[in-house]
Write a protein that holds these residues in place. Structure first.
Motif, PDB file in Angstrom:
ATOM      1  N   GLN A 124      38.665   1.045  61.926  1.00 44.22           N
ATOM      2  CA  GLN A 124      39.630   0.594  60.905  1.00 44.22           C
ATOM      3  C   GLN A 124      38.951   0.514  59.536  1.00 44.22           C
ATOM      4  OE1 GLN A 124      42.715   0.393  61.326  1.00 44.22           O
ATOM      5  NE2 GLN A 124      43.162  -0.113  63.449  1.00 44.22           N
ATOM      6  N   THR A 125      38.214   1.576  59.192  1.00 45.04           N
ATOM      7  CA  THR A 125      37.532   1.558  57.894  1.00 45.04           C
ATOM      8  C   THR A 125      38.527   1.527  56.743  1.00 45.04           C
ATOM      9  OG1 THR A 125      37.370   3.940  58.095  1.00 45.04           O
ATOM     10  CG2 THR A 125      35.392   2.677  58.595  1.00 45.04           C
ATOM     11  N   ARG A 126      39.802   1.927  57.000  1.00 45.88           N
ATOM     12  CA  ARG A 126      40.797   1.852  55.936  1.00 45.88           C
ATOM     13  C   ARG A 126      40.917   0.419  55.421  1.00 45.88           C
ATOM     14  NH1 ARG A 126      46.459   0.718  58.271  1.00 45.88           N
ATOM     15  NH2 ARG A 126      46.057   0.239  60.445  1.00 45.88           N
ATOM     16  N   ALA A 127      40.689  -0.556  56.292  1.00 48.58           N
ATOM     17  CA  ALA A 127      40.775  -1.955  55.863  1.00 48.58           C
ATOM     18  C   ALA A 127      39.642  -2.297  54.898  1.00 48.58           C
ATOM     19  CB  ALA A 127      40.735  -2.880  57.076  1.00 48.58           C
ATOM     20  N   ASP A 128      38.444  -1.791  55.182  1.00 48.67           N
ATOM     21  CA  ASP A 128      37.306  -2.037  54.286  1.00 48.67           C
ATOM     22  C   ASP A 128      37.585  -1.402  52.918  1.00 48.67           C
ATOM     23  OD1 ASP A 128      36.391  -2.846  56.746  1.00 48.67           O
ATOM     24  OD2 ASP A 128      34.849  -1.298  56.926  1.00 48.67           O
ATOM     25  N   PHE A 129      38.131  -0.187  52.941  1.00 49.27           N
ATOM     26  CA  PHE A 129      38.441   0.506  51.682  1.00 49.27           C
ATOM     27  C   PHE A 129      39.534  -0.231  50.915  1.00 49.27           C
ATOM     28  CE2 PHE A 129      35.928   3.729  53.586  1.00 49.27           C
ATOM     29  CZ  PHE A 129      35.425   4.474  52.542  1.00 49.27           C
ATOM     30  N   MET A 130      40.522  -0.738  51.636  1.00 48.78           N
ATOM     31  CA  MET A 130      41.606  -1.455  50.972  1.00 48.78           C
ATOM     32  C   MET A 130      41.067  -2.724  50.300  1.00 48.78           C
ATOM     33  SD  MET A 130      45.178  -2.640  52.645  1.00 48.78           S
ATOM     34  CE  MET A 130      46.225  -3.864  51.898  1.00 48.78           C
ATOM     35  N   ALA A 131      40.187  -3.428  50.995  1.00 46.03           N
ATOM     36  CA  ALA A 131      39.614  -4.645  50.410  1.00 46.03           C
ATOM     37  C   ALA A 131      38.799  -4.310  49.167  1.00 46.03           C
ATOM     38  CB  ALA A 131      38.758  -5.371  51.451  1.00 46.03           C
ATOM     39  N   ALA A 132      38.002  -3.235  49.246  1.00 51.90           N
ATOM     40  CA  ALA A 132      37.176  -2.852  48.098  1.00 51.90           C
ATOM     41  C   ALA A 132      38.048  -2.451  46.912  1.00 51.90           C
ATOM     42  CB  ALA A 132      36.249  -1.698  48.498  1.00 51.90           C
ATOM     43  N   LYS A 133      39.099  -1.690  47.194  1.00 50.95           N
ATOM     44  CA  LYS A 133      39.990  -1.242  46.116  1.00 50.95           C
ATOM     45  C   LYS A 133      40.739  -2.423  45.507  1.00 50.95           C
ATOM     46  CE  LYS A 133      42.113   2.251  43.932  1.00 50.95           C
ATOM     47  NZ  LYS A 133      42.567   3.565  44.304  1.00 50.95           N
ATOM     48  N   LEU A 134      41.131  -3.360  46.352  1.00 51.43           N
ATOM     49  CA  LEU A 134      41.790  -4.565  45.846  1.00 51.43           C
ATOM     50  C   LEU A 134      40.866  -5.304  44.871  1.00 51.43           C
ATOM     51  CD1 LEU A 134      44.092  -6.718  45.927  1.00 51.43           C
ATOM     52  CD2 LEU A 134      42.825  -7.788  47.827  1.00 51.43           C
ATOM     53  N   VAL A 135      39.623  -5.463  45.263  1.00 50.33           N
ATOM     54  CA  VAL A 135      38.660  -6.154  44.393  1.00 50.33           C
ATOM     55  C   VAL A 135      38.546  -5.418  43.058  1.00 50.33           C
ATOM     56  CG1 VAL A 135      36.193  -6.671  44.126  1.00 50.33           C
ATOM     57  CG2 VAL A 135      37.364  -7.215  46.285  1.00 50.33           C
ATOM     58  N   TYR A 136      38.489  -4.095  43.124  1.00 53.02           N
ATOM     59  CA  TYR A 136      38.323  -3.323  41.886  1.00 53.02           C
ATOM     60  C   TYR A 136      39.576  -3.384  41.018  1.00 53.02           C
ATOM     61  CZ  TYR A 136      36.368   0.302  38.865  1.00 53.02           C
ATOM     62  OH  TYR A 136      35.868   0.996  37.787  1.00 53.02           O
ATOM     63  N   LYS A 137      40.745  -3.338  41.649  1.00 52.48           N
ATOM     64  CA  LYS A 137      41.990  -3.475  40.868  1.00 52.48           C
ATOM     65  C   LYS A 137      42.059  -4.860  40.210  1.00 52.48           C
ATOM     66  CE  LYS A 137      45.074  -1.027  40.492  1.00 52.48           C
ATOM     67  NZ  LYS A 137      45.363   0.069  39.508  1.00 52.48           N
ATOM     68  N   MET A 138      41.632  -5.890  40.927  1.00 49.46           N
ATOM     69  CA  MET A 138      41.627  -7.246  40.351  1.00 49.46           C
ATOM     70  C   MET A 138      40.711  -7.305  39.126  1.00 49.46           C
ATOM     71  SD  MET A 138      41.496  -9.342  43.959  1.00 49.46           S
ATOM     72  CE  MET A 138      41.300 -10.994  43.294  1.00 49.46           C
ATOM     73  N   ILE A 139      39.552  -6.673  39.242  1.00 53.21           N
ATOM     74  CA  ILE A 139      38.630  -6.662  38.100  1.00 53.21           C
ATOM     75  C   ILE A 139      39.272  -5.925  36.916  1.00 53.21           C
ATOM     76  CG2 ILE A 139      36.434  -5.692  37.285  1.00 53.21           C
ATOM     77  CD1 ILE A 139      35.357  -6.232  40.177  1.00 53.21           C
ATOM     78  N   GLY A 140      39.903  -4.798  37.219  1.00 53.38           N
ATOM     79  CA  GLY A 140      40.550  -4.031  36.157  1.00 53.38           C
ATOM     80  C   GLY A 140      41.644  -4.812  35.464  1.00 53.38           C
ATOM     81  N   TYR A 141      42.525  -5.431  36.241  1.00 55.31           N
ATOM     82  CA  TYR A 141      43.609  -6.224  35.640  1.00 55.31           C
ATOM     83  C   TYR A 141      43.049  -7.408  34.860  1.00 55.31           C
ATOM     84  CZ  TYR A 141      47.005  -3.772  38.642  1.00 55.31           C
ATOM     85  OH  TYR A 141      47.794  -2.838  39.252  1.00 55.31           O
ATOM     86  N   ARG A 142      42.027  -8.019  35.420  1.00 59.63           N
ATOM     87  CA  ARG A 142      41.467  -9.201  34.747  1.00 59.63           C
ATOM     88  C   ARG A 142      40.909  -8.833  33.359  1.00 59.63           C
ATOM     89  NH1 ARG A 142      39.870 -11.946  31.706  1.00 59.63           N
ATOM     90  NH2 ARG A 142      38.778 -13.939  31.817  1.00 59.63           N
ATOM     91  N   LEU A 143      40.283  -7.666  33.281  1.00 54.25           N
ATOM     92  CA  LEU A 143      39.597  -7.318  32.029  1.00 54.25           C
ATOM     93  C   LEU A 143      40.440  -6.466  31.102  1.00 54.25           C
ATOM     94  CD1 LEU A 143      36.020  -6.512  33.373  1.00 54.25           C
ATOM     95  CD2 LEU A 143      36.862  -8.672  32.414  1.00 54.25           C
ATOM     96  N   PHE A 144      41.394  -5.695  31.650  1.00 57.41           N
ATOM     97  CA  PHE A 144      42.085  -4.685  30.830  1.00 57.41           C
ATOM     98  C   PHE A 144      43.608  -4.725  30.936  1.00 57.41           C
ATOM     99  CE2 PHE A 144      37.873  -2.952  31.903  1.00 57.41           C
ATOM    100  CZ  PHE A 144      37.376  -2.785  30.628  1.00 57.41           C
ATOM    101  N   GLN A 145      44.176  -5.784  31.519  1.00 53.78           N
ATOM    102  CA  GLN A 145      45.627  -5.776  31.707  1.00 53.78           C
ATOM    103  C   GLN A 145      46.340  -5.819  30.342  1.00 53.78           C
ATOM    104  OE1 GLN A 145      47.786  -8.442  30.869  1.00 53.78           O
ATOM    105  NE2 GLN A 145      46.085  -9.630  30.103  1.00 53.78           N
TER     106      GLN A 145
END
Ligand SMILES: [Mn+2]
Length: 289
Positions: free
Chosen positions: A268-289
């Motif tokens: 279920q590596t898709r779950a690891d990728f989803m968590a990583a992408k979520l973290v990166y999207k959060m960083i993006g929104y936090r800094l550049f929303q």
């Protein structure tokens, strides 16, 4: 599980990971003391770091590469030989260190009990703090399985700190929590069953100037995020959670974040990728929303 052990979020060669200039501090916290059902969340932080090395770092929605703002990843916290309370103290002190460097801490779990010392550390800097808790579970029990440090009591500890709380996506709740909720005007809950109807109005007016956001990955529907210890049907969806987080960033200044309870599963590596992408999207929104 994997042979690779990525140490810096987003890039193996970490060109933007100087601790002196980074805006974001990732704190990998492989905490696992009070987990009750599926074990393995101690491997969550490393799985997220490993998956993060495979992401595209350009964000097409934000039209930028958020990593260029600087993301420093602390070494994996070492809890060997520590009891639960000492491990929580180490986690909180690491967040204090990041805050002293003027970085925004983003802690990777690991079990949800880590959020209590982390929120306490952030609260020291921002006394007006509100916590937004995105989760399947209320986590409002006074104690669970004999300990007030349990993952199932994390938001009760937040209430104990006198911090207003907004819970979103909840669909697993106990009679004890329901009774407590009726006595606590500073706790608001947006239930998953209401959100599924599409007519929910989220009381964003409850947010103060500074907000801490904790995301338990079991908030997501298990069809999208299977790798959690206690999956609950009827969960939130990918773009729904992204919209929630982006809205929070527009309503308030997010001064601390965590993503917890990834429990990596074979196949279920898709779950690891989803968590990583979520973290990166959060960083993006936090800094550049
Ligand atoms: Mn949960």
């Amino acid at each position: 599980m994997e042979d690779i052990q990525i140490t810096q979020f987003g890039a193996p060669d970490a060109p933007y990971s100087s601790p002196d200039t980074a805006r974001i501090a990732i704190i990998p916290a492989p905490l696992e003391y009070s987990v009750c059902y599926m074990k393995g969340t101690e491997y969550g932080p490393q799985a997220i770091l490993n998956a993060s090395s495979q992401m595209e770092l350009y964000d097409e929605e934000l039209d930028c590469s958020p990593i260029e703002a600087g993301i420093y990843t602390y070494p994996l916290l070492d809890y060997h030989g520590l009891d639960h309370a000492a491990a929580l103290a180490l986690t909180g002190n690491t967040v204090r260190d990041a805050l002293a460097r003027k970085q925004i801490p983003l802690t990777l779990g690991g079990e949800h009990s880590l959020s209590a010392p982390v929120i306490a550390a952030v609260h020291e800097h921002y006394p007006d703090l509100t916590v937004v808790h995105i989760d399947a579970h209320g986590d409002l029990r006074d104690t669970y399985e004999g300990t007030p440090l349990s993952h199932a009591s994390i938001e009760r500890r937040v209430v104990d700190m006198g911090i207003p709380l907004l819970e979103i996506g909840i669909r697993s709740f106990s009679p004890e929590e329901a009774a407590f909720l009726k006595t606590e005007p500073d706790v608001a809950i947006v239930w998953a069953y209401e959100m599924a109807k599409g007519t929910t109005v989220i009381p964003w007016e409850r947010l103060s100037q500074h907000t801490y956001v904790t995301i338990d990955l079991d908030a997501f529907d298990p069809s999208e995020m299977p790798a959690v210890g206690t999956p609950e049907p009827g969960g939130l969806h990918w773009y729904q959670v992204l919209d929630l987080f982006r809205t929070i960033c527009r309503q308030s200044e997010v001064v601390g974040m965590d993503v917890v309870e990834l429990c990596p599963m074979p196949g279920q590596t898709r779950a690891d990728f989803m968590a990583a992408k979520l973290v990166y999207k959060m960083i993006g929104y936090r800094l550049f929303q």
